[in-house]
Design an enzyme around this catalytic site. Sequence first.
Site, PDB file in Angstrom:
ATOM      1  N   ASP A  98       3.689   6.752  -7.000  1.00  0.00           N
ATOM      2  CA  ASP A  98       4.932   6.500  -6.282  1.00  0.00           C
ATOM      3  C   ASP A  98       6.190   6.639  -7.135  1.00  0.00           C
ATOM      4  OD1 ASP A  98       3.869   5.966  -3.758  1.00  0.00           O
ATOM      5  OD2 ASP A  98       3.188   4.017  -4.445  1.00  0.00           O
ATOM      6  N   HIS A 122      -1.065  -0.095 -11.916  1.00  0.00           N
ATOM      7  CA  HIS A 122      -2.003   0.201 -10.833  1.00  0.00           C
ATOM      8  C   HIS A 122      -3.235  -0.671 -10.984  1.00  0.00           C
ATOM      9  CE1 HIS A 122      -4.578   2.538  -8.132  1.00  0.00           C
ATOM     10  NE2 HIS A 122      -3.457   3.033  -7.641  1.00  0.00           N
ATOM     11  N   HIS A 178       0.846  -1.200   0.000  1.00  0.00           N
ATOM     12  CA  HIS A 178       0.000   0.000   0.000  1.00  0.00           C
ATOM     13  C   HIS A 178       0.880   1.248   0.000  1.00  0.00           C
ATOM     14  CE1 HIS A 178      -3.262   2.603   0.484  1.00  0.00           C
ATOM     15  NE2 HIS A 178      -3.761   2.230   1.638  1.00  0.00           N
TER      16      HIS A 178
HETATM   17  N1  CMC Z   1       6.336  -4.069 -13.974  1.00  0.00           N
HETATM   18  C1  CMC Z   1       6.292  -5.047 -14.895  1.00  0.00           C
HETATM   19  N2  CMC Z   1       5.178  -5.735 -15.196  1.00  0.00           N
HETATM   20  C2  CMC Z   1       4.068  -5.413 -14.527  1.00  0.00           C
HETATM   21  C3  CMC Z   1       4.039  -4.390 -13.562  1.00  0.00           C
HETATM   22  C4  CMC Z   1       5.228  -3.693 -13.288  1.00  0.00           C
HETATM   23  N3  CMC Z   1       5.267  -2.729 -12.395  1.00  0.00           N
HETATM   24  N4  CMC Z   1       2.787  -4.266 -13.054  1.00  0.00           N
HETATM   25  C5  CMC Z   1       2.058  -5.189 -13.683  1.00  0.00           C
HETATM   26  N5  CMC Z   1       2.825  -5.878 -14.567  1.00  0.00           N
HETATM   27  C6  CMC Z   1       2.384  -6.914 -15.506  1.00  0.00           C
HETATM   28  C7  CMC Z   1       2.149  -8.229 -14.786  1.00  0.00           C
HETATM   29  O1  CMC Z   1       3.309  -9.025 -14.779  1.00  0.00           O
HETATM   30  C8  CMC Z   1       1.040  -8.825 -15.608  1.00  0.00           C
HETATM   31  O2  CMC Z   1       1.609  -9.321 -16.797  1.00  0.00           O
HETATM   32  P1  CMC Z   1       1.068 -10.692 -17.462  1.00  0.00           P
HETATM   33  O3  CMC Z   1      -0.335 -10.363 -17.891  1.00  0.00           O
HETATM   34  O4  CMC Z   1       2.013 -10.971 -18.558  1.00  0.00           O
HETATM   35  O5  CMC Z   1       1.107 -11.718 -16.361  1.00  0.00           O
HETATM   36  C9  CMC Z   1       0.184  -7.622 -15.986  1.00  0.00           C
HETATM   37  O6  CMC Z   1       1.101  -6.503 -16.000  1.00  0.00           O
HETATM   38  C10 CMC Z   1      -0.981  -7.334 -15.011  1.00  0.00           C
HETATM   39  O7  CMC Z   1      -0.437  -7.237 -13.702  1.00  0.00           O
HETATM   40  P2  CMC Z   1      -1.218  -7.572 -12.358  1.00  0.00           P
HETATM   41  O8  CMC Z   1      -0.223  -7.925 -11.303  1.00  0.00           O
HETATM   42  O9  CMC Z   1      -2.303  -8.564 -12.647  1.00  0.00           O
HETATM   43  O10 CMC Z   1      -1.912  -6.188 -12.026  1.00  0.00           O
HETATM   44  P3  CMC Z   1      -2.559  -5.771 -10.623  1.00  0.00           P
HETATM   45  O11 CMC Z   1      -3.623  -4.795 -10.945  1.00  0.00           O
HETATM   46  O12 CMC Z   1      -2.912  -6.945  -9.793  1.00  0.00           O
HETATM   47  O13 CMC Z   1      -1.318  -5.070  -9.901  1.00  0.00           O
HETATM   48  C11 CMC Z   1       0.130  -3.439  -9.013  1.00  0.00           C
HETATM   49  C12 CMC Z   1      -1.213  -3.719  -9.695  1.00  0.00           C
HETATM   50  C13 CMC Z   1       0.197  -1.974  -8.608  1.00  0.00           C
HETATM   51  C14 CMC Z   1       0.270  -4.297  -7.733  1.00  0.00           C
HETATM   52  C15 CMC Z   1       1.272  -3.771 -10.002  1.00  0.00           C
HETATM   53  O14 CMC Z   1       1.141  -3.008 -11.177  1.00  0.00           O
HETATM   54  C16 CMC Z   1       2.655  -3.606  -9.397  1.00  0.00           C
HETATM   55  O15 CMC Z   1       3.151  -4.517  -8.726  1.00  0.00           O
HETATM   56  N6  CMC Z   1       3.315  -2.417  -9.614  1.00  0.00           N
HETATM   57  C17 CMC Z   1       4.596  -2.161  -9.023  1.00  0.00           C
HETATM   58  C18 CMC Z   1       4.431  -1.732  -7.573  1.00  0.00           C
HETATM   59  C19 CMC Z   1       3.899  -0.329  -7.432  1.00  0.00           C
HETATM   60  O16 CMC Z   1       4.353   0.596  -8.066  1.00  0.00           O
HETATM   61  N7  CMC Z   1       2.914  -0.166  -6.524  1.00  0.00           N
HETATM   62  C20 CMC Z   1       2.315   1.138  -6.260  1.00  0.00           C
HETATM   63  C21 CMC Z   1       0.878   1.189  -6.651  1.00  0.00           C
HETATM   64  S1  CMC Z   1       0.193   2.845  -6.541  1.00  0.00           S
HETATM   65  C22 CMC Z   1       0.015   3.117  -4.843  1.00  0.00           C
HETATM   66  C23 CMC Z   1      -1.359   3.541  -4.403  1.00  0.00           C
HETATM   67  O17 CMC Z   1      -2.190   4.006  -5.192  1.00  0.00           O
HETATM   68  O18 CMC Z   1      -1.626   3.408  -3.199  1.00  0.00           O
END
Ligand code: CMC
Length: 429
Positions: free
Chosen positions: A362, A306, A267
């Site tokens: 972030d 995100h 988070h």
């Molecule tokens: N780098 C590389 N690939 C990514 C990334 C990333 N940062 N984020 C998502 N992907 C890929 C992921 O591997 C998947 O690929 P595939 O379909 O080939 O398996 C696809 O994109 C969808 O990803 P997901 O994990 O299903 O997406 P999600 O909505 O569950 O995750 C997230 C969202 C924020 C956890 C993720 O994008 C992530 O881990 N980002 C990096 C951490 C980060 O910056 N977090 C801060 C979020 S903003 C804070 C807030 O608003 O409070």
Amino acid sequence: MTDSLTVRDNRTGVEYDVPIIDGTIRAADIGNIKAADDAPGLAVYDPGFVNTASCRSSITYIDGDKGILEYRGYPIEQLAENSSFLEVAYLLVHGELPAKEQFEHWVHEITYHTFVHENIKGFMQGFRYDAHPMGMLMASVGAMSTFYPDASLIGDPENRRLQIIRMIAKMPTLGAWAFRHAQGKPYVYPDNELSYTGNFLSMLFKMSEPRYAADERIEKALDTLFILHADHEQNASANAVRAVGSTQVDPYSAVAAGVGALYGPLHGGANEAVLRMLKRIGSVENIPAFIEGVKNGNERLMGFGHRVYKNYDPRAKLIKKACDDVFEVTGVNPLLKIARELEKIALEDEYFVKRRLYPNVDFYSGLIYEALQFPPEMFTVLFAIGRTPGWLAQWLELTTDKEQKIARPKQIYTGDRQLTFTPASQRWA
Ligand code: CMC
């Protein structure tokens, strides 16, 4: 077109009409679907509430596909550009912008509630020298419920208002003292002649000078960062505040739960991870190899992607702008060059474009915080101070929403049943 859903239960052949209201169906209507009269009703399974609305809310609107964020209907860009954190806090809590006298009164009240009871200082000093400031913040916000036992009277609007003012006012004091504690420096008392953000900076950085005067550009940039973090609808910490608040406990206990949720790396902790990543990349020449590693699934590009935004996070755009103002004062953070190049490459690369991965809030905030001399452990504390009016607006909305109930999800039980207990004396014989 009828706004309803027809569901046929193939176990029984019975069809049900379920009304669709505001793009949702009521879980209670689904509960009426039963395999037999005495069987439990059908439930929905949704770990992480990925597709479940827990409340009706008029505080924050997000359209993740279009990259839109609005507080009480006002676009975040306009608020960040032309408002102040305390005006945004008023807007979030009251639902409308203040008239001049209302705003002056609000600022006055918040300014004159910044001091905390001397005993709070005493117990904060009891933490270990290396205590994480978020742990200290969480504990001290929770402890405030013991200093204001009247806060349990949550049915009284005037009482609720007073606790909201106290919490918005005292959060920077607690956050700054947690910071000073880690540095082994004396705690600095609030200075009520300063602005909200100016006073916070004074409590963080003042040494022996009679009055700490922060650079106006830094003050403004931090104020903008607080605005950008002020609310984000039903995120994990708002949900924690609402879940705990639904028991009708006092707001300090509910907000302490929000601070706990924000403490988690999924988070509030991502900006710290961005900073570590940029340091590891080290120079622009290493970016292509790093991007290849991300595309091969070895790691993630932190600060990108995100759950809700499938477009440029509007907050990231504004933070990028704030970077320039801060670096004008502090000198450019050398990691900025790497961040900008990474962003440029990622926005053109098919891997990121196809998955709709854009910079989030972030990606740049850690660079600003580092330039302002905050250690990484403080990043989440800054987030918590900014998020406090949002948590309180969510709590207030909850307490005045007649539809709300104590938060109590269902489960799918997967354990044993009806085992026969053998006393330990026989089992171990
Ligand atoms: N780098 C590389 N690939 C990514 C990334 C990333 N940062 N984020 C998502 N992907 C890929 C992921 O591997 C998947 O690929 P595939 O379909 O080939 O398996 C696809 O994109 C969808 O990803 P997901 O994990 O299903 O997406 P999600 O909505 O569950 O995750 C997230 C969202 C924020 C956890 C993720 O994008 C992530 O881990 N980002 C990096 C951490 C980060 O910056 N977090 C801060 C979020 S903003 C804070 C807030 O608003 O409070």
